[in-house]
Each structure stands twice: as structure tokens, then as C-alpha cells.
Design an enzyme around this catalytic site. Structure first.
Site, PDB file in Angstrom:
ATOM      1  N   ARG A 116     150.010   9.219 -67.935  1.00 38.18           N
ATOM      2  CA  ARG A 116     151.266   8.693 -67.384  1.00 38.18           C
ATOM      3  C   ARG A 116     152.028   9.749 -66.587  1.00 38.18           C
ATOM      4  O   ARG A 116     152.992   9.420 -65.898  1.00 38.18           O
ATOM      5  CB  ARG A 116     152.164   8.209 -68.532  1.00 38.18           C
ATOM      6  CG  ARG A 116     151.576   7.065 -69.317  1.00 38.18           C
ATOM      7  CD  ARG A 116     152.308   6.901 -70.624  1.00 38.18           C
ATOM      8  NE  ARG A 116     153.716   6.656 -70.390  1.00 38.18           N
ATOM      9  CZ  ARG A 116     154.294   5.479 -70.527  1.00 38.18           C
ATOM     10  NH1 ARG A 116     153.597   4.449 -70.906  1.00 38.18           N
ATOM     11  NH2 ARG A 116     155.579   5.333 -70.307  1.00 38.18           N
ATOM     12  N   ASN A 124     163.218   7.767 -74.376  1.00 37.43           N
ATOM     13  CA  ASN A 124     162.737   7.305 -73.062  1.00 37.43           C
ATOM     14  C   ASN A 124     163.812   6.393 -72.503  1.00 37.43           C
ATOM     15  O   ASN A 124     164.357   5.577 -73.246  1.00 37.43           O
ATOM     16  CB  ASN A 124     161.457   6.479 -73.207  1.00 37.43           C
ATOM     17  CG  ASN A 124     160.232   7.341 -73.336  1.00 37.43           C
ATOM     18  OD1 ASN A 124     160.339   8.556 -73.357  1.00 37.43           O
ATOM     19  ND2 ASN A 124     159.079   6.705 -73.443  1.00 37.43           N
ATOM     20  N   GLY A 125     164.081   6.498 -71.213  1.00 35.26           N
ATOM     21  CA  GLY A 125     165.080   5.621 -70.603  1.00 35.26           C
ATOM     22  C   GLY A 125     166.186   6.438 -69.974  1.00 35.26           C
ATOM     23  O   GLY A 125     166.043   7.645 -69.749  1.00 35.26           O
ATOM     24  N   GLU A 149     142.632   1.698 -46.842  1.00 36.29           N
ATOM     25  CA  GLU A 149     142.428   2.896 -47.673  1.00 36.29           C
ATOM     26  C   GLU A 149     141.616   2.630 -48.935  1.00 36.29           C
ATOM     27  O   GLU A 149     140.919   3.520 -49.413  1.00 36.29           O
ATOM     28  CB  GLU A 149     143.750   3.608 -47.991  1.00 36.29           C
ATOM     29  CG  GLU A 149     144.631   2.957 -49.003  1.00 36.29           C
ATOM     30  CD  GLU A 149     145.910   3.719 -49.250  1.00 36.29           C
ATOM     31  OE1 GLU A 149     145.874   4.938 -49.409  1.00 36.29           O
ATOM     32  OE2 GLU A 149     146.979   3.076 -49.296  1.00 36.29           O
ATOM     33  N   TRP A 178     159.039  13.126 -68.463  1.00 38.53           N
ATOM     34  CA  TRP A 178     158.984  13.008 -66.998  1.00 38.53           C
ATOM     35  C   TRP A 178     160.440  13.092 -66.580  1.00 38.53           C
ATOM     36  O   TRP A 178     161.229  12.181 -66.847  1.00 38.53           O
ATOM     37  CB  TRP A 178     158.323  11.670 -66.650  1.00 38.53           C
ATOM     38  CG  TRP A 178     158.557  11.125 -65.284  1.00 38.53           C
ATOM     39  CD1 TRP A 178     159.560  10.279 -64.900  1.00 38.53           C
ATOM     40  CD2 TRP A 178     157.747  11.322 -64.127  1.00 38.53           C
ATOM     41  NE1 TRP A 178     159.415   9.952 -63.574  1.00 38.53           N
ATOM     42  CE2 TRP A 178     158.326  10.565 -63.088  1.00 38.53           C
ATOM     43  CE3 TRP A 178     156.592  12.067 -63.882  1.00 38.53           C
ATOM     44  CZ2 TRP A 178     157.779  10.534 -61.803  1.00 38.53           C
ATOM     45  CZ3 TRP A 178     156.056  12.021 -62.608  1.00 38.53           C
ATOM     46  CH2 TRP A 178     156.638  11.267 -61.589  1.00 38.53           C
ATOM     47  N   GLU A 220     151.916  -1.862 -43.539  1.00 35.14           N
ATOM     48  CA  GLU A 220     151.628  -1.446 -44.909  1.00 35.14           C
ATOM     49  C   GLU A 220     150.448  -2.239 -45.486  1.00 35.14           C
ATOM     50  O   GLU A 220     149.578  -1.676 -46.155  1.00 35.14           O
ATOM     51  CB  GLU A 220     152.900  -1.607 -45.766  1.00 35.14           C
ATOM     52  CG  GLU A 220     152.753  -1.338 -47.244  1.00 35.14           C
ATOM     53  CD  GLU A 220     152.290   0.086 -47.595  1.00 35.14           C
ATOM     54  OE1 GLU A 220     152.236   0.954 -46.717  1.00 35.14           O
ATOM     55  OE2 GLU A 220     151.958   0.291 -48.776  1.00 35.14           O
ATOM     56  N   CYS A 242     158.017   8.768 -69.525  1.00 32.19           N
ATOM     57  CA  CYS A 242     157.826   9.676 -70.646  1.00 32.19           C
ATOM     58  C   CYS A 242     156.999   9.015 -71.754  1.00 32.19           C
ATOM     59  O   CYS A 242     156.937   7.802 -71.848  1.00 32.19           O
ATOM     60  CB  CYS A 242     159.170  10.068 -71.232  1.00 32.19           C
ATOM     61  SG  CYS A 242     160.385  10.515 -70.005  1.00 32.19           S
ATOM     62  N   LYS A 293     146.163  12.046 -54.072  1.00 32.66           N
ATOM     63  CA  LYS A 293     147.458  11.438 -54.388  1.00 32.66           C
ATOM     64  C   LYS A 293     148.599  12.181 -53.715  1.00 32.66           C
ATOM     65  O   LYS A 293     149.538  11.571 -53.232  1.00 32.66           O
ATOM     66  CB  LYS A 293     147.659  11.391 -55.909  1.00 32.66           C
ATOM     67  CG  LYS A 293     148.918  10.681 -56.349  1.00 32.66           C
ATOM     68  CD  LYS A 293     148.868   9.191 -56.017  1.00 32.66           C
ATOM     69  CE  LYS A 293     150.190   8.490 -56.218  1.00 32.66           C
ATOM     70  NZ  LYS A 293     150.280   7.237 -55.460  1.00 32.66           N
ATOM     71  N   LYS A 301     147.025  -0.473 -46.788  1.00 35.56           N
ATOM     72  CA  LYS A 301     146.532  -0.644 -48.164  1.00 35.56           C
ATOM     73  C   LYS A 301     145.089  -1.110 -48.148  1.00 35.56           C
ATOM     74  O   LYS A 301     144.247  -0.615 -48.875  1.00 35.56           O
ATOM     75  CB  LYS A 301     147.435  -1.659 -48.866  1.00 35.56           C
ATOM     76  CG  LYS A 301     147.722  -1.415 -50.272  1.00 35.56           C
ATOM     77  CD  LYS A 301     148.815  -0.435 -50.600  1.00 35.56           C
ATOM     78  CE  LYS A 301     148.836   0.872 -49.886  1.00 35.56           C
ATOM     79  NZ  LYS A 301     150.002   1.648 -50.083  1.00 35.56           N
ATOM     80  N   HIS A 351     149.655  -8.778 -25.326  1.00 37.37           N
ATOM     81  CA  HIS A 351     149.577  -7.659 -24.384  1.00 37.37           C
ATOM     82  C   HIS A 351     148.314  -6.825 -24.600  1.00 37.37           C
ATOM     83  O   HIS A 351     148.262  -5.673 -24.190  1.00 37.37           O
ATOM     84  CB  HIS A 351     150.836  -6.800 -24.497  1.00 37.37           C
ATOM     85  CG  HIS A 351     152.082  -7.570 -24.199  1.00 37.37           C
ATOM     86  ND1 HIS A 351     152.404  -7.989 -22.928  1.00 37.37           N
ATOM     87  CD2 HIS A 351     153.049  -8.059 -25.014  1.00 37.37           C
ATOM     88  CE1 HIS A 351     153.536  -8.682 -22.975  1.00 37.37           C
ATOM     89  NE2 HIS A 351     153.943  -8.735 -24.227  1.00 37.37           N
TER      90      HIS A 351
HETATM   91  C1  F6R Z   1     149.161   5.174 -49.110  1.00 36.90           C
HETATM   92  C2  F6R Z   1     149.610   6.444 -49.610  1.00 36.90           C
HETATM   93  C3  F6R Z   1     149.911   7.544 -48.628  1.00 36.90           C
HETATM   94  C4  F6R Z   1     151.232   8.206 -49.004  1.00 36.90           C
HETATM   95  C5  F6R Z   1     151.509   9.428 -48.112  1.00 36.90           C
HETATM   96  C6  F6R Z   1     152.836  10.066 -48.415  1.00 36.90           C
HETATM   97  O1  F6R Z   1     148.938   4.265 -50.143  1.00 36.90           O
HETATM   98  O2  F6R Z   1     149.746   6.621 -50.772  1.00 36.90           O
HETATM   99  O3  F6R Z   1     149.949   7.065 -47.331  1.00 36.90           O
HETATM  100  O4  F6R Z   1     152.251   7.278 -48.867  1.00 36.90           O
HETATM  101  O5  F6R Z   1     150.487  10.374 -48.296  1.00 36.90           O
HETATM  102  O6  F6R Z   1     152.910  10.476 -49.733  1.00 36.90           O
HETATM  103  P1  F6R Z   1     154.305  10.820 -50.413  1.00 36.90           P
HETATM  104  O7  F6R Z   1     155.090   9.556 -50.494  1.00 36.90           O
HETATM  105  O8  F6R Z   1     153.942  11.365 -51.758  1.00 36.90           O
HETATM  106  O9  F6R Z   1     154.976  11.827 -49.534  1.00 36.90           O
END
Ligand code: F6R
Length: 611
Positions: A27, A100-101, A489, A76, A482, A2, A606, A486, A505
Site C-alpha cells: 500500500r 488512519n484517516g 499504455e 503514509w 486520457e 496507512c 510508476k 490509458k 481537417h
Molecule cells: C499514465 C501515467 C503517466 C503519469 C506521468 C506523470 O497513466 O501514469 O503518464 O501521469 O508520468 O506522473 P506524475 O503524476 O507522478 O508526475
């Protein structure tokens, strides 16, 4: 999280507060509100959605002159849905307050205040603070004494700003574990949760410390801590407003990587009871009774959240003894699913809006219990699931998920302990051991963040590689996946994660001197030795090996690498959380060196609301 802005001065408080909140919009928030003192009375306006909605409501309101004192908030949602009544400020009698908190003991406080006749209008934890403060002022306490007394009664994290219609010249402030700053101006002072909110008006900043209480008027700032007046050093901020939004970091991703030590504290807050070694998750009360009869858990998610599930499987199977399956949500939707009333389906999602995960949850609805582990309060996945556990990572702006993943792992660890306790599969002593390690996580993460400069050196050596291989075994295999995700992407470099023992293998054929191999090497035996043998196998074929490990220097004697990153050791279960951080940093630095758009990588969004 927030946003908070307060103003005491001689100019139009309303426009200054709204302007400040606008600079905190990045934010993320889901409702907003302001309270200003106009002609001696508190005037509050709130709206759901964006600040533009709040502005629309404000433009229809008749104003009683210009206000020169006020407070504003972007919320938020944490406790209670993102509705207008839950939006801040909360008003009680002569007081209007923003927060906030999280107030951990808000339920007993609310019951006590209701007993005294206070009427609550919202579902929030914050409203108790407004009522408490108003009650104490009504009892005759001076404003700062009332604020001090109120803070002594609340448990949790807070940044409070309050105004009192009987003392119309001042904003009351309190801080504990949630940031708050004061911007000093000429015959005006501003208060905010973040520096960008005040930069338009001043660059002279005081950063408050935990336990600080302050009384801010147009011409004065009084700060005390522990009942004694204190002074805080004035800093002059030279950042431009955009850098300021990123907390001084170059990208949101880097900021969010560095947020991790703090937000893990938020994930844990109020959820661990050390004296009986138990995990408090009242949101999962309905699951406690069913835990003993659970025969199976199916976890569904996408991308990074799917990797969190793979790690969660280790936690749950080991602690609670429940067989777990992990499925890509997009696959789960279109195959035969053997789900019955003894199967718990868990959907994990940062955004809570990923269409495939939502679809998977819909497939499970009505067949057995469903649980969402999510970051965004009130998101579609949370509304669809029977139970919700929030991760409290705060808004994640960068497309590449970092802090959301870390908090998902912590939430899954807590869930595993909760199930273990409910099923009686772990003694209190065993749970206590794990919880001790969990409580060390924020400090261990802070320590881990210090490897950033070492990782940057490794990135410089390897950023031009065309392919990368990430290898790990056991709990480090999901971390290898992971790390590879990262990197690919945000840098667009081809990367694969693989179980180190599977290399022979097939994939070992890829190894030559052009292939950097990132080996995630956990100190836990016997996998340490096994992974070390796999390291020798790739090294023998000319690979350039980077080792990320929690092993001791002693254990690593004789291990030759082209890059060695060591993180602290907390416990075998929690090691993956720390080992993942250098991989986030590696992806970040390689992407920066390659000049890609780190926060907004091509072709990605996102939250993925399409199939
Ligand atoms: C990778 C990434 C994506 C999300 C995926 C699921 O850095 O951000 O692979 O993890 O699209 O997204 P959520 O967690 O929002 O369901």
C-alpha cells in the site's frame, strides 16, 4: 493509505504485528512504528523509511520479556512530514495510539489540550487523539467510555487503535469512514486496516461498521455502536494472500478504479463549508491575498497529470476568470518563459518526483507564486513549491494512473472555486450550486462503477482492433486524450485522442470499418449537437462507434452505436470525471483480453525520475 495491525493473544505480539504490517507494504508508506506492552509498560519503537529500518532499530533494543499485546502502524504522511516523531504510535501518558484517516478539527483540539498543559511532540493530527484519550482516562473514565468520549470530540475520518498501560489485556478500537477488521483466532484476536494483514493467522473476519467501538482481548471481542452492544457477522475469507492485497480484485488497476468513489471523499473531506458556500484550503492562505492580482496561471505536468491540467484550465477560466496555459513540463523547461510576480505556476503530479515537472517548477522558482498539486506528501515537488495542495488519493500502485487523475480533477475544481471566491468572480449562490454537485460526486462515482460489466462486453467486441480513436469536444477533449493514453499504455494498441471537431481537417481519412471510435458525448448544449454531428460524420464513413455519455435516453433516440455506455449526470463541469471512468475500464478489459501485464506495462515506470 496507512496500515494498521493490532494483536491481543498469547504469542509474541511484536513478530505478529510486524508480519501483518509486511503484508500491507504494497500500500506504500514512509515510516513505521510499534507499541507493545512489556512487563506492564508500553514500549514504543518508530523509524522512518521501510519496515526493514524499524526491524533494525528493534534488533538493537533490549526487551523486557515477551509482549502478548500491541499495535503497529505504517504511515503514509498526510499531516506533517514523514519523520520519526510524526510516525505512529503516538504516546501520551498511559496511552499509545495509532490512526488512519484525517482529524479535521485537530487544530482547535490541540490548542485546547495545550491549554490544559499537554505537550505535543509531533506535527500530526493524530497526537490530539492520544492526548484526549489519556486525559479522559486520567479523569477516571473506563477505557471504552473514554474512547467513546474521545471519538465524540473529533471530527473527520478515523480508524483508531489504542492501548492503555493500566488495562494491559485489551486493545481499544474505533472506526468512522476508514476500514477496520477484526480477525478471530483461538485465544487470540487481531485487528487490522486490511484483511491481508491477518490472513497468516486466521480467515475468520469481522468487518466493523462506521460508528463501531470495540474492546478486543485475547478471548473476547466486544463491539458497540451508538452506545449499544452490536454483533457483526463473521465471514470466512477464501482469497489467497496476493488477491487479498488487491482487495479481492484481479489487478491493482481495477482495485484503484473501484477505489475512486471512496478516495474522492478523502479529497473533499474538511474542505467544503456548505453554510457559506466556500472552499477551505488553509494550505493556500498565502494565495488568497494574491488572487485578485493574478493575471495568468501556467500549469505544468506530464502524461495523465497534464490531461488533468487541460481540464483544470476549463474550471479555473470559467470560475475564476484567470487565463490559463497548460504546458508539458518537458517543453516548458526549454523555451522562453514569460513568468512574473502576477503569474501563478501550478505543477500537478501524482508522485511528486517526476523529474520534468520538478525541473519546470525549478524554472519558475523565485519569479512568481508556485503551487504543487500532489498525492505523495513531502515529495520533492512539494518541497520545491511555495504552496502544496494534496489530493489524498492514497498510494497508487498500478503504473497506469486512475484514481490519482480523478482526485487531481477534484482538487482543481476546488482550487478554481477557492480562486473564484477570493477574486469575487462567482456569487455565493453560484458557488453553492457547484458545491452541491461536487458533494454528489462520491455517490455518482459509485453508481458509475456499476457500468463495469457493460464495458467488459464492449471490450470483448473490440479488443483485437489495431487502432482506436477517442473523440470529444470541450471538456471531453482532455478525457479523449486520457482515454487514448490509458488504452495505449496498458494494451499496447495504438490509440489517439482528438477534438471531434478537428476530424474533418485530416484524421477523418483514417476512418474505415476497422477503426473503433470512442465518442465521449456530453449532454451539455450546444456541444451535444455538435459532437453528435461529428459522430454521424465518422459513422457515415463506416467507423464502429462506441458512445460514452451522460445524455438521457430521450436525447439518444436514433443514435445507432456498437456500444453505448451511460453514466449519471451530476453537472456539466463534473461530467468529465464520470465519463472518464468507463474509459479506464475499457483500457483495463482490453488489456486483460490481450494478456498484457496490466499493472506493470512494458517500458514504463510508476515515477519517471529521468528526463
Ligand atoms: C499514465 C501515467 C503517466 C503519469 C506521468 C506523470 O497513466 O501514469 O503518464 O501521469 O508520468 O506522473 P506524475 O503524476 O507522478 O508526475
Amino acid at each position: 493509505m496507512c496500515g494498521i495491525v493490532g494483536y491481543a493473544g498469547n504469542r509474541d505480539a511484536l513478530s505478529i504485528i510486524i508480519g501483518g504490517l509486511e503484508s500491507l507494504e504494497y500500500r506504500g508508506y514512509d515510516s513505521a512504528g510499534v507499541s507493545v506492552l512489556e512487563a506492564g509498560a508500553i514500549e514504543t519503537t518508530r523509524a522512518t523509511g521501510k519496515l526493514s529500518e524499524l526491524k533494525k532499530v528493534l534488533s538493537t533494543k533490549k526487551r523486557n520479556g515477551t509482549a502478548s499485546l500491541g499495535i503497529g502502524h505504517t504511515r503514509w504522511a498526510t499531516h506533517g512530514r514523514p519523520t520519526e516523531t510524526n510516525a505512529h504510535p503516538h504516546t501520551a501518558g498511559r496511552v499509545s495510539l495509532i490512526h488512519n484517516g484525517i482529524i479535521e478539527n485537530y487544530l482547535p483540539l490541540r490548542a485546547m489540550l495545550e491549554g490544559k498543559g499537554c505537550v505535543f511532540l509531533s506535527e500530526t493530527d493524530t497526537e490530539v487523539a492520544a492526548h484526549l484519550l489519556n486525559t479522559l482516562l486520567a479523569e477516571g473514565l473506563e477505557p471504552l467510555d473514554a474512547m467513546r468520549e474521545m471519538c465524540s470530540k473529533v471530527k473527520g475520518s478515523y480508524a483508531f487503535l489504542a492501548i492503555d498501560s493500566n488495562n494491559p489485556d485489551r486493545v481499544l478500537v474505533a472506526k468512522n469512514s476508514t476500514p477496520i477488521i477484526i480477525g478471530r483466532g483461538d485465544e487470540e484476536n487481531l485487528i487490522a486496516s486490511d484483511i491481508p494483514a491477518v490472513l497468516q493467522h486466521t480467515r475468520r473476519i469481522l468487518v466493523l461498521e462506521d460508528g463501531d467501538l470495540a474492546e478486543v482481548t485475547a478471548s473476547s471481542v466486544y463491539i458497540e455502536n451508538g452506545g449499544k452492544q452490536v454483533s457483526r457477522t463473521e465471514e470466512t475469507i477464501s482469497w489467497d494472500p496476493i488477491t487479498a492485497q488487491k482487495g479481492g480484485f484481479k489487478h491493482f488497476m481495477l482495485k484503484e478504479i473501484h477505489d475512486q468513489a471512496r478516495v474522492v471523499g478523502d479529497t473533499l473531506r474538511g474542505r467544503i463549508s456548505e453554510h457559506d458556500a466556500s472552499v477551505k484550503l488553509p494550505e493556500l492562505d498565502a494565495l488568497r491575498g494574491k488572487a485578485s492580482s493574478l493575471k495568468r496561471i501556467v500549469m505544468v505536468a506530464c502524461g495523465t497529470a497534464w490531461h488533468a491540467c487541460l481540464e483544470g484550465k476549463f474550471f479555473i477560466e470559467e470560475f475564476a476568470g484567470i487565463p490559463c496555459e497548460v504546458d508539458y513540463a518537458s517543453e516548458f523547461r526549454y523555451r522562453s518563459r514569460l513568468i512574473d510576480s502576477d503569474t501563478l505556476v501550478i505543477a500537478v503530479s501524482q508522485s511528486g518526483e517526476t523529474l520534468d515537472t520538478l525541473g519546470a517548477l525549478e524554472c519558475a522558482a523565485g519569479k512568481g507564486p508556485t503551487l504543487a498539486i500532489c498525492n505523495v506528501v513531502g515529495a520533492s515537488i512539494c518541497r520545491k513549491a511555495e504552496m502544496v495542495m494534496y489530493t489524498h488519493a492514497g498510494p497508487e500502485i498500478s503504473v497506469a494512473s486512475t484514481k490519482a487523475f480523478t482526485t487531481q480533477l477534484v482538487a482543481l475544481q476546488l482550487l478554481a472555486l477557492f480562486l473564484a471566491e477570493a477574486r469575487g468572480t462567482m456569487s455565493a449562490a453560484a458557488r453553492r450550486n457547484v458545491l452541491h454537485a461536487v458533494l454528489e460526486l462520491p455517490a455518482a462515482l459509485s453508481q458509475t462503477l456499476k457500468v463495469d460489466s457493460e464495458v467488459a462486453v464492449v471490450a470483448k467486441k473490440f479488443f483485437q482492433a489495431r487502432d482506436f480513436l477517442f473523440l470529444g469536444r470541450g471538456r471531453c477533449y482532455p478525457i479523449a486524450l486520457e482515454g487514448a493514453l490509458k488504452l495505449k499504455e496498458i494494451s499496447y494498441i495504438h490509440a489517439e485522442g482528438y477534438p471531434a471537431g478537428e476530424m474533418k481537417h485530416g484524421p477523418i481519412a483514417l476512418i474505415d470499418e476497422n477503426m473503433p471510435v470512442v465518442m465521449i458525448l456530453q449532454r451539455e448544449k450546444p456541444l451535444f449537437e455538435k459532437t453528435l454531428s461529428n459522430l454521424k460524420e465518422v459513422e457515415a464513413r463506416g467507423a464502429r462507434v462506441i458512445v460514452v455519455t451522460d445524455a438521457s435516453e430521450e436525447d439518444l433516440k436514433g443514435v445507432a452505436t456498437q456500444g453505448l455506455i451511460r453514466v449519471p449526470f451530476v453537472s456539466s463541469e463534473l461530467s468529465p470525471i464520470l465519463l472518464n471512468v468507463p474509459l479506464q475500464m475499457l483500457a483495463y478489459h482490453v488489456a486483460v483480453l490481450n494478456g498484457t501485464d496490466v499493472d506493470l506495462p512494458r517500458n514504463l515506470a510508476k515515477s519517471v525520475t529521468v528526463e
